[in-house]
Motif scaffolding. Structure first.
Motif, PDB file in Angstrom:
ATOM      1  N   ASN A 128      -0.437  -2.771   1.002  1.00 17.11           N
ATOM      2  CA  ASN A 128      -1.764  -2.693   1.831  1.00 17.11           C
ATOM      3  C   ASN A 128      -2.724  -2.242   1.005  1.00 17.11           C
ATOM      4  N   THR A 129      -3.960  -2.761   1.393  1.00 17.87           N
ATOM      5  CA  THR A 129      -5.110  -2.758   0.758  1.00 17.87           C
ATOM      6  C   THR A 129      -6.253  -1.943   1.483  1.00 17.87           C
ATOM      7  N   TYR A 138      -2.785  -0.497  -2.520  1.00 15.25           N
ATOM      8  CA  TYR A 138      -2.250   0.841  -2.914  1.00 15.25           C
ATOM      9  C   TYR A 138      -1.340   0.694  -3.926  1.00 15.25           C
ATOM     10  N   ASP A 139      -0.661  -0.390  -4.188  1.00 14.78           N
ATOM     11  CA  ASP A 139       0.391  -0.433  -5.231  1.00 14.78           C
ATOM     12  C   ASP A 139      -0.810  -0.456  -6.706  1.00 14.78           C
ATOM     13  N   LEU A 141      -3.344   1.152  -6.920  1.00 15.05           N
ATOM     14  CA  LEU A 141      -3.823   2.624  -7.056  1.00 15.05           C
ATOM     15  C   LEU A 141      -2.779   3.328  -7.588  1.00 15.05           C
ATOM     16  N   ILE A 142      -1.541   3.127  -7.010  1.00  7.84           N
ATOM     17  CA  ILE A 142      -0.548   4.272  -7.511  1.00  7.84           C
ATOM     18  C   ILE A 142      -0.077   3.919  -9.035  1.00  7.84           C
TER      19      ILE A 142
END
Length: 660
Positions: A128-129, A138-139, A141-142
């Motif tokens: 998701n963005t 989100y990937d 960012l993680i």
């Protein structure tokens, strides 16, 4: 500005992985003194194992992640620590060979199991963005947060804890670390386990973005070399920051290359531009001091007795004359071997005679091949003049490469030359100056008087003649004053400078001569194939050539001939479908050979000794019996003694007289 933001975000994410991989690389280098060229292969193994567990066996990704990072990472770290422990004082070429071995094995296993084609894997992190001037997943960012957290944690571990201080000091003085209560071996092992886990983590994180490919994935994580250079191979925060810088610059370069096709190789070259530039600017004084190494003694050329020389020369001439009839259709393979023998001679001048490591020799060969093609086809020069011109045109490239050799040594020189070779491959090979878009140039055979254009048999004899001329030149060089200076340069550069001989001039001459012979080798190889192409002349080939040369003994000419045979002739007699198994076997052989070389054992000399030892032992046993048995005499000495011995009757008479 908005058009650049997506590329900057992508660069930060990929740069976080590069920085994370660089942190693991620096950690293992600082605790062992061994630079791990297999670091990217460890990431590749982790990515494929994660795919096997999470996709093919439906294991939840958190559990699969723990198995890969903690289990596989620690296991690979332990194995490589055992290898690195025996390479601490080994020559740089041996370290390169040893760490290339695991790389070849992992790549071969992955190719056998999953194939050579690239395939994508499922995203295991949420995709998701959210919008922050640009859409950010989100990937992404993680991944960035994981990279920052792990790098910061390792930096705190190394600088703020007793264990970290022990890790930093174990490579310099393990005995002192033992006195503080730590087990030096366990400290090194723990550091390698952490480094292995970080490498596996970087491979797992980057695989969904770039796909699974055993060679491409390994090359992507090699970007960590540039990040480690920015951190000067010692500073973990700066190493991670270097990864971010490289990631952003590569992403922006990709945008630029999209509108400028001539710069398609620029994004992948950014890490190596940084690597080469930082090493050249900083120099050896700004980098961690490499441990002293034991340099194997090179066998000096000594002329055999005249009778032996005549016999050996006649035998060699007979073999050369009848070889085309013996090998039949495989004669082009032997022509290729002749060219590679010249190449190994030029590489041996650097590695074996002068103790310098060059990992861009494939670029020298490529330049020589292209120069020969242009001189013979475009300029219309006769074959022998074009051959000489190929060497002379390659010579200035060697002078350019001598610049980092003046400022660097050891593993840093190896990395700088590797970066130089990658730059030529990515930026120059595809240009119109060299192979162009077709990646191929014509290389005609010589036109012999009274014969015409040489066929395979005739050109084989021409190539052998060129090889003999190169061997004669190298023998003269070894026995000259310059040859003595080169050996002194390898043994003690400081002593050479003390006696008033400049090392700069010697290094420039060395690299220039080596480049000249490599250019000649490129011309001979290209003429054998009747085409000059980029195939088989990539940057990784230089690593392979150094590895092969390092396992064939310490005698320059003999090892060059053996190395060419191993590289070109031997594979032609193996089954065609055994390529990946051959790669794995060569990786295992490289590890064993490196361990043998680190022990300063010459296998060729051992074989010669084993063949001659029985005869010497038999002679020794006979001499031993003669010395232990005091009553033993040869038949001749026994007859001589009997002639002077009195007759038995005289002995009896003397006994009687004495009794009376």
């Amino acid at each position: 500005m908005n058009e650049y933001l997506p590329f900057i975000v992508i660069g930060i994410v990929s740069g976080s992985v590069y920085g994370l991989a660089g942190v693991g690389l620096v950690l293992t280098y600082r605790t062992s003194g061994v630079f791990n060229f297999a670091h990217g292969a460890m990431a590749t193994a982790g990515a494929y194992l994660f795919y096997e567990l999470q996709v093919r066996n439906d294991i939840p990704w958190p559990i699969a992640m723990v198995i890969c990072v903690v289990g596989l990472g620690a296991a690979l770290g332990v194995l490589l620590e055992l290898l690195a422990r025996r390479l601490t004082r080994a020559p740089v070429a041996v370290v390169v060979v040893a760490t290339i071995g695991p790389l070849l094995i992992i790549q071969a296993i992955a190719t056998i199991r999953y194939g050579a084609a690239t395939f994508t894997t499922e995203d295991f992190l949420p995709t998701n963005t959210f919008h922050l001037a640009v859409d950010i997943g989100y990937d992404q960012l993680i991944i960035t947060c994981v990279g920052v957290a792990v790098s910061a944690g390792l930096a705190v571990l190394l600088t703020r804890t007793r264990l970290g201080i022990a890790m930093r000091g174990v490579v310099d003085d393990p005995e002192l670390i033992e006195m503080t209560g730590f087990d030096a071996a366990q400290v090194r092992r723990l550091a390698w386990m952490i480094g292995g886990g970080v490498a596996v983590l970087s491979g797992v994180l980057i695989a969904p973005t770039f796909g699974l490919d055993p060679i491409r994935l390994t090359a992507l994580v090699v970007q960590a070399f540039g990040a480690a250079a920015i951190g000067r191979f010692r500073n973990l925060p700066w190493t991670f920051a270097g990864g971010l810088i490289i990631g952003v610059l590569a992403a922006l370069g990709q945008k630029y290359a999209a509108s400028h096709p001539q710069f398609q190789g620029l994004p992948s070259s950014v890490p190596f531009i940084v690597l080469f530039g930082v090493l050249l600017i900083v120099g050896r004084r700004g980098l961690p001091t490499a441990p002293l190494v034991r340099r194997p003694q090179l066998e000096r050329f000594t002329a055999p007795p005249k009778g032996v020389s005549v016999t050996a020369g006649a035998a060699a001439l007979a073999v050369v004359i009848v070889l085309p009839d013996l090998v039949g259709t495989k004669l082009p393979v032997y022509i290729n071997a002749v060219g590679f023998t010249i190449m190994f001679l030029s590489l041996g001048l650097l590695v074996k005679v002068a103790g310098q490591v060059s990992l861009c020799h494939a670029a020298f060969v490529a330049v020589g091949a292209v120069a020969f093609s242009r001189l013979s086809v475009d300029a219309g020069l006769p074959w022998f003049l074009a051959l000489l011109g190929a060497g002379l045109i390659t010579l200035p490239i060697g002078v350019i490469l001598a610049l980092p050799a003046i400022r660097l040594s050891g593993i840093y020189l190896a990395l700088a030359t590797f970066g130089f070779g990658v730059l030529l491959e990515n930026l120059v090979y595809r240009s119109s100056w060299m192979f162009g878009v077709n990646a191929r140039r014509d290389a005609p055979r010589p036109d012999l008087p009274g014969v015409g254009v040489a066929d395979d048999r005739q050109y084989f004899y021409v190539a052998v003649g060129v090889l003999l001329a190169c061997i004669a030149g190298i023998v003269v060089l070894q026995r000259s004053r310059l040859g003595r200076l080169l050996r002194a340069l390898a043994d003690s550069p400081l002593a050479l400078s003390t006696y008033g001989t400049g090392t700069t001039t010697t290094l420039v001459l060395l690299f220039a001569i080596s480049a000249f012979f490599a250019g000649v080798a490129g011309a001979v190889i290209a003429t054998g194939a009747q085409a000059a192409g980029a195939g088989g002349l990539g940057s990784l080939q230089s690593l392979l050539w150094v590895a092969v040369l390092a396992i064939t003994g310490n005698q320059l000419i003999r090892s060059s001939v053996l190395a060419a045979g191993l590289l070109t002739v031997m594979p032609s007699y193996l089954p065609d479908d055994s390529g990946n198994y051959q790669t794995a076997a060569f990786g295992a052989l490289a590890i064993v050979a490196a361990l043998v070389a680190a022990s300063q054992i010459d296998l060729v000399e051992r074989i010669k000794a084993s063949l001659t030892e029985p005869a010497r032992r038999a002679g020794s046993n006979r001499r031993t019996v003669r010395t232990l048995d005091r009553n033993w005499r040869s038949p001749r000495s026994a007859r001589r003694a009997d002639a002077h011995r009195p007759h038995p009757q005289h002995d009896q008479k003397e006994l009687v007289d004495v009794s009376q």
